[in-house]
Design an enzyme around this catalytic site. Structure first.
Site, short mmCIF file in Angstrom:
data_model
loop_
_atom_site.label_atom_id
_atom_site.label_comp_id
_atom_site.label_asym_id
_atom_site.label_seq_id
_atom_site.Cartn_x
_atom_site.Cartn_y
_atom_site.Cartn_z
CE LYS A 1 18.45 23.18 33.24
NZ LYS A 1 18.00 22.75 34.58
N GLY B 1 0.68 22.58 35.69
CA GLY B 1 1.59 21.49 35.35
C GLY B 1 1.48 20.36 36.35
N GLY C 1 2.92 17.03 35.56
CA GLY C 1 3.68 15.93 35.00
C GLY C 1 4.66 15.32 35.98
CE1 TYR D 1 0.48 11.70 40.19
CE2 TYR D 1 2.73 11.23 40.90
CZ TYR D 1 1.41 10.83 40.74
OH TYR D 1 1.02 9.58 41.14
#
Length: 363
Positions: free
Chosen positions: A83, A180, A182, A186
Site C-alpha cells: 500500500k 458511505g 461515495g 454508491y
C-alpha cells in the site's frame, strides 16, 4: 536501545519493507509499505489523505498493506500485499507532475510493488503514474474504476452471510444501512435496489455520508433511500450494516449500539482491533471480514496483469460467495471469530506456497 516507530510497526505487523519518499518540487510526500511477497509482487492502491501526523500515516499504511496480503491470499491471487499513502490535502497537491513523480518512485521499486487508485486518487491520476512506470493497474481502457467490482464482491458477501444467518441468500425483503455513498457504497446501494442479475430488491435502505455532493446525488437519484445522520447509523434496527467509508468503525463505542444481524461492508480494517470480532460473535452478529468482502476490486485489476477480460473478472469476483461460506464454516467448526478464521485461511495459503519458492524478486 529505543526502537523507531517504523521498526516497531514492522515487527508488530510482520512487514518486509517500508519506504519513505519525498519530492520538494511537487510536494509529493508518502510512504509505501510492502507487507509480504511470498505469493507474488505486492499490489495495493495509493491513498491520498491529509493525515494529522506522520505516525498516523505510518500506522495506516502498515495496517492497510497487511490487509492487502490477506485479501490477495483469500482471493486465490498470486499477489502479495502492499500500500502507499500520500500525505497532503487532495484539493491542493494533485497535478500531473505530482503523480508522474509518484510513478518514478514506483518504478524504482523494480516490480516488487504495483499500485492502483484508492481514496482520493482516480483512474485519471493513475494515467499520469503510468507515464513513468508499468507497475500500475486500474487504468482507462483496461479494467478502469474498481469500485463497481468491489461493490459486487460485497453484494455476494452479503448473500453468503444472509444464507448462513437466515438460511436464504436473497436480499429481497431485507433491510440495510450503508455507511458511505461515495464510491463502493454508491454502487452497493444500486445493487441492493435491484440492479443485479437476480433482480431481488431490499425492503429498506438507510445511508449516511459526510460529503454533501454524494448526499445530494443519492437523494436525487434514489429518493427512496433514507438519509440518516452519521452518528445515528449504528443504532438502526436492520438486517445488515455495511460500512463503506473509512476503517475502525466497529469498536468499543459502536458495538453496544448495533442492532443488526450482519456486518458486511467494503471499508478496510472495519474492526478497530481483532478483539472486536470476538465481541460481535458474543453478540450474535455475523461478521464478514473486510479483506474478503472488498476483494472484488483487487480481483478485477489483477486480471489486467493476465490480459483483461471483464467476464472472467466478474466470475472471479462472484466466487467470493463460496470462499466466504468456507470461512464461515471454519469459524463454526472451530468456534472462533470469523475474522480469525479468515486470517487462518489466508495464512495457510501463504505458508503452503512459501514452502515452494522464496520471496518474490523480479528477474
Amino acid at each position: 536501545m529505543k526502537k523507531l516507530k517504523t521498526f516497531q510497526f514492522m515487527e508488530e505487523f510482520d512487514h518486509e519493507q517500508v519506504v519513505y519518499f519525498y519530492d520538494k518540487n511537487t510536494g509529493l510526500k508518502g510512504i509505501t509499505a510492502i507487507h509480504n511477497t511470498d505469493l507474488g509482487p505486492a499490489l495495493g492502491g495509493t491513498r491520498l489523505w491529509n493525515y494529522k501526523t506522520e505516525e498516523e500515516a505510518l500506522l495506516d499504511v502498515v495496517r492497510l498493506s497487511r490487509g492487502m496480503t490477506y485479501k490477495a491470499a483469500v482471493a486465490g491471487l498470486n499477489l502479495g500485499g502492499g500500500k502507499t499513502v500520500l500525505i497532503g490535502d487532495p484539493k491542493r497537491v494533485k497535478s500531473e507532475a505530482y503523480f508522474r513523480e509518484l510513478g518514478r518512485f514506483v518504478q524504482s521499486l523494480n516490480g516488487r510493488y504495483i499500485t492502483a487508485e484508492d481514496v482520493n486518487t482516480s483512474t485519471s491520476d493513475m494515467g499520469f503514474v503510468a507515464m513513468e512506470t508499468d507497475h500500475v493497474v486500474g487504468l482507462h481502457g483496461k479494467s478502469g474504476n474498481p469500485s463497481p467490482f468491489t461493490a459486487l464482491g460485497a453484494l455476494y458477501s452479503i448473500r453468503a452471510a444472509l444464507k448462513v444467518q437466515f438460511g436464504d441468500p436473497t436480499i429481497e425483503g431485507k433491510t440495510f444501512s450503508v455507511q458511505g455513498a461515495g464510491q463502493t457504497g454508491y454502487y452497493l446501494i444500486k445493487y441492493l435496489l435491484g440492479d443485479n442479475e437476480h433482480g431481488d430488491k431490499a425492503k429498506k435502505i438507510y445511508f449516511t455520508e459526510i460529503n454533501e455532493t454524494y448526499i445530494e446525488r443519492m437523494k436525487k437519484e434514489h429518493p427512496e433511500v433514507e438519509f440518516v445522520k452519521p452518528e445515528d447509523i449504528y443504532g438502526l434496527d436492520v438486517d445488515v450494516f455495511s460500512p463503506c467509508a473509512l476503517g475502525g468503525v466497529i469498536n468499543d463505542e459502536t458495538i453496544p449500539q448495533l442492532k443488526c444481524s450482519i456486518v458486511a461492508g467494503t471499508s478496510n480494517n472495519v474492526l478497530k482491533g481483532e478483539e472486536h470480532g470476538a465481541q460481535l460473535k458474543e453478540k450474535g452478529i455475523l461478521y464478514a471480514p473486510d479483506f474478503v468482502v472488498n476483494g472484488g476490486g483487487l480481483i478485477n485489476v489483477y486480471h489486467e496483469l493476465k490480459g483483461y477480460n471483464k467476464d472472467a473478472a466478474t466470475a472471479d469476483v462472484k466466487a467470493i460467495y463460496d470462499r466466504l461460506l468456507q470461512i464461515f464454516e471454519i469459524a463454526k467448526v472451530q468456534d472462533i471469530p470469523v475474522n480469525i478464521a479468515a486470517m487462518q485461511f489466508a495464512e495457510e495459503r501463504i505458508k503452503s506456497i512459501k514452502n515452494m519458492k522464496p520471496s518474490y524478486v523480479k528477474r
